[in-house]
Design a protein around this motif. Structure first.
Motif, short mmCIF file in Angstrom:
data_model
loop_
_atom_site.label_atom_id
_atom_site.label_comp_id
_atom_site.label_asym_id
_atom_site.label_seq_id
_atom_site.Cartn_x
_atom_site.Cartn_y
_atom_site.Cartn_z
N ILE A 296 1.99 -0.84 2.46
CA ILE A 296 0.70 -1.37 2.05
C ILE A 296 -0.42 -0.49 2.60
O ILE A 296 -0.47 -0.21 3.79
CB ILE A 296 0.54 -2.83 2.51
N THR B 281 -4.46 -0.04 2.95
CA THR B 281 -5.76 -0.71 2.81
C THR B 281 -6.87 0.29 3.11
O THR B 281 -6.74 1.11 4.02
CB THR B 281 -5.93 -1.89 3.78
N LEU C 167 -11.00 0.35 3.78
CA LEU C 167 -12.21 -0.43 4.03
C LEU C 167 -13.36 0.53 4.28
O LEU C 167 -13.18 1.55 4.94
CB LEU C 167 -12.04 -1.32 5.27
N LEU D 1 2.57 0.39 -7.02
CA LEU D 1 3.15 -0.82 -7.61
C LEU D 1 2.06 -1.83 -7.97
O LEU D 1 2.16 -2.54 -8.96
CB LEU D 1 4.12 -1.48 -6.62
N ASP D 2 1.04 -1.91 -7.14
CA ASP D 2 0.00 -2.89 -7.41
C ASP D 2 -1.26 -2.47 -6.67
O ASP D 2 -1.19 -1.77 -5.67
CB ASP D 2 0.44 -4.28 -6.94
N ILE D 3 -2.38 -2.90 -7.21
CA ILE D 3 -3.64 -2.52 -6.57
C ILE D 3 -4.67 -3.63 -6.78
O ILE D 3 -4.70 -4.26 -7.82
CB ILE D 3 -4.13 -1.16 -7.17
N SER D 4 -5.43 -3.91 -5.74
CA SER D 4 -6.53 -4.87 -5.92
C SER D 4 -7.74 -4.33 -5.18
O SER D 4 -7.61 -3.64 -4.17
CB SER D 4 -6.14 -6.25 -5.38
N THR E 249 -13.31 -2.94 -0.32
CA THR E 249 -11.97 -3.26 0.21
C THR E 249 -10.94 -3.02 -0.87
O THR E 249 -11.01 -3.63 -1.94
CB THR E 249 -11.90 -4.76 0.60
N ILE F 147 -6.72 -2.84 -1.59
CA ILE F 147 -5.36 -3.02 -1.08
C ILE F 147 -4.40 -2.49 -2.12
O ILE F 147 -4.49 -2.83 -3.30
CB ILE F 147 -5.08 -4.51 -0.81
N ILE G 154 -0.26 -1.56 -2.99
CA ILE G 154 1.14 -1.59 -2.58
C ILE G 154 1.84 -0.42 -3.25
O ILE G 154 1.74 -0.26 -4.48
CB ILE G 154 1.81 -2.92 -2.96
N VAL H 13 -8.80 3.77 6.76
CA VAL H 13 -7.57 3.64 5.97
C VAL H 13 -6.42 3.22 6.89
O VAL H 13 -6.20 3.83 7.93
CB VAL H 13 -7.21 4.97 5.29
N SER H 14 -5.71 2.16 6.50
CA SER H 14 -4.51 1.77 7.25
C SER H 14 -3.31 1.86 6.33
O SER H 14 -3.39 1.50 5.16
CB SER H 14 -4.61 0.33 7.73
N VAL H 15 -2.22 2.36 6.85
CA VAL H 15 -0.99 2.43 6.08
C VAL H 15 0.08 1.76 6.92
O VAL H 15 0.36 2.18 8.04
CB VAL H 15 -0.60 3.90 5.81
#
Lengths: 97, 455
Positions: free
Chosen positions: A12, A14, A16, A39-42, A51, A53, A55, A83-85
């Protein structure tokens, strides 16, 4: 570190920070270069605060989580973004019983 | 493929790590030295060095890899070994000091920042090895960098060995005097226990107990900052709600410990021992147990109500944490080390917190009088009196208590000492001026308590 590879390869990401042009283009571009599948993004913007996020799956990439984390967070810092991974398990363990 | 986590959950986790100092305080590998015994001191030294460096060869590397993959810092990687007084019971003090130096160089070689287990268990009495080890403690701690020592002087089952209590008063004093130039630093690496746990991953009291397997991995979680932030955000919550909020937070923190511990033990191919559910503060502002108590509504930690607040906190942490992990052990509770907690130091400087209040607080939390600097001219009898009080609390309440006092040579109450790093710094607290000498000099054991008729 075979044990880490044997687990799921979903990670995941993220991001910010202050909203600016091309954040998603930058992250997804870097991921595509490394054969990382999104796979997915929001994404939300609350009072100019961005923000995102995402995946992603590292199964198709030769990149390790740690390498991806180092690359994205140092480039992110130059853009003023945090950025966090993190491996998916962190969230699964913390928020799911 | 759907997102399996709500954005709020993901953001909450990121916040905990980035802003609230969530971390894994330590992964500690316990290593048995029971198979290393040898009459020849050189061979014994070689065997111990080899066993530690071989067993813990990848510990630091695996820890660093986990930090990067999971994005959660692991602050310390450490090793604990079988109490040296058991593993090398035939040695004299000189031999014990040599072994401490072997432990030190093994720790340096594998890259851990502390090695615990220069220890003896003397709650019922001394063996020759125990005495030799205890005599060796001051020199061993003064002449090594990484070695930590602990001595268990009492238990609920055995009572309190008052000869050992007095002895430890003298030993603590000579530890401090041998390292006078560093404010008595050696005493900061020595813990006196009652009811010592065999699987505690936290220093300075970690050792690999005789009931433990060949090798195991124990994890100490942390996160006072995360709990503080939850408490701060809910000023209107009543006590039931407050306890519930802390429980939920403790659950999440402990899950990280469980994840890290399981992954690390699989990677190292050694059994996973326990998660120690402790709120361990650091000198960093915002990473303080005292601040949690103050957010609960106390003007300063140490004022009336502090013991009740701490009791609630400690119990809620255990309830939340116990469900998050399959094996909980060690010290498990809120730590109140004075020099390592910015809020405790502030409370001391404001005159809100005293040694007596700290003693009361240890009745309801883990672990004991921890990292407290006292005047350098204190007598061994006074230190022994403090140890005896603390051990009595542990013995009667069937809990672990400990004493880690640092008599600061040349300093008096109100002066400041600095140990640096995780050990922090603190103002010196005065002790009671009336003597305990005749009491602690009686000798013998305080009998084990009756465990029914509890009032």
């Amino acid at each position: 570190m075979e044990i880490l590879k044997a687990r799921t390869s979903r990670v995941i990401i993220t991001v910010l920070g202050k909203d600016q042009l091309g954040i998603i283009a930058w992250v997804s571009g870097r991921l595509a270069e490394q054969n990382v599948n999104i796979l997915d993004i929001s994404q939300t913007i609350v009072q100019e605060f961005f923000t995102m996020i995402m995946i992603v799956d590292l199964a198709t990439s030769s990149l390790e989580v740690a390498e991806l984390a180092a690359a994205l967070s140092s480039e992110g810092r130059l853009r003023g973004l945090q950025v966090s991974v993190q491996h998916e398990d962190v969230f699964a363990y913390m928020h799911r019983i | 493929m759907t997102i399996t986590f709500a954005s709020e959950e993901i953001i909450q986790t990121i916040e905990m790590v980035k802003n609230e100092n969530l971390d894994i305080r330590t992964i500690t590998m316990g290593i048995s030295l029971l198979d290393c015994s040898d009459d020849n001191l050189l061979k014994l030294e070689q065997k111990i060095y080899n066993k530690i460096t071989r067993s813990a060869e990848h510990l630091v590397e695996v820890g660093e890899q986990l930090e990067k993959s999971f994005g959660i810092p692991i602050i310390n990687k450490r090793v604990s070994v079988t109490p040296v007084a058991l593993a090398a019971a035939h040695l004299d003090s000189e031999g014990m000091v040599r072994l401490a130096k072997v432990l030190d160089s093994a720790a340096r070689s594998v890259g851990v920042n502390f090695i615990g287990g220069f220890s003896a268990l003397v709650q019922k009495g001394f063996t020759k090895g125990d005495l030799a080890l205890i005599e060796a403690i001051p020199q061993a701690l003064a002449e090594t960098d990484y070695v930590c020592s602990s001595v268990n002087i009492g238990s609920t089952k055995a009572g309190i060995n008052m000869d050992a209590v007095l002895k430890m008063g003298e030993i603590i004093l000579s530890c401090a005097n041998l390292t006078a130039a560093k404010d008595g630093l050696a005493a900061a690496k020595l813990v006196v226990f009652c009811n010592a746990p065999e699987d505690n991953p936290f220093m300075a009291g970690a050792f690999h107990g005789p009931g433990e397997p060949e090798c195991s991995l124990n994890v100490g979680v942390s996160g006072p900052g995360v709990v503080a932030s939850v408490v701060r955000q809910n000023p209107g919550a009543d006590f039931g709600e407050l306890a519930s909020l802390i429980k939920r937070t403790a659950f999440k923190i402990t899950r990280m410990g469980e994840l890290m511990g399981r992954t690390a033990s699989a990677a190292l191919n050694i059994p996973f021992g326990i998660v120690d559910l402790s709120l361990a503060p650091t000198p960093v502002v915002g990473d303080s147990v005292a601040e949690i108590l103050e957010h609960m509504g106390l003007e300063r930690c140490g004022t009336h109500g502090t013991t009740a607040a701490l009791a609630l906190l400690n119990d809620a942490v255990k309830k939340g944490g116990a469900m998050a992990s399959s094996h909980v052990g060690g010290l498990s509770g809120a730590f109140i080390p004075v020099s390592e907690d910015a809020g405790m130091i502030r409370a001391l400087e404001a005159g809100a917190l005293t040694l007596d209040k700290l003693e009361a607080m240890t009745c309801v939390c883990s672990v004991g009088l921890d990292m407290i600097a006292i005047p350098g001219d204190v007598s061994a009898y006074t230190i022994a009196g403090i140890i005896a009080d603390e051990a009595a609390i542990g013995m009667i309440n069937k809990k672990t208590t400990a004493v880690r006092l640092i008599p600061a040579p040349g300093k008096k109450a109100g002066d400041r000492v600095e140990f640096g790093g995780l050990l922090g710094g603190a103002p010196v607290i005065g002790t009671n001026n009336f003597s305990s000498r005749a009491f602690v000099s009686r000798g013998g054991r305080i009998p084990a308590p009756i465990t029914s008729l509890s009032n």
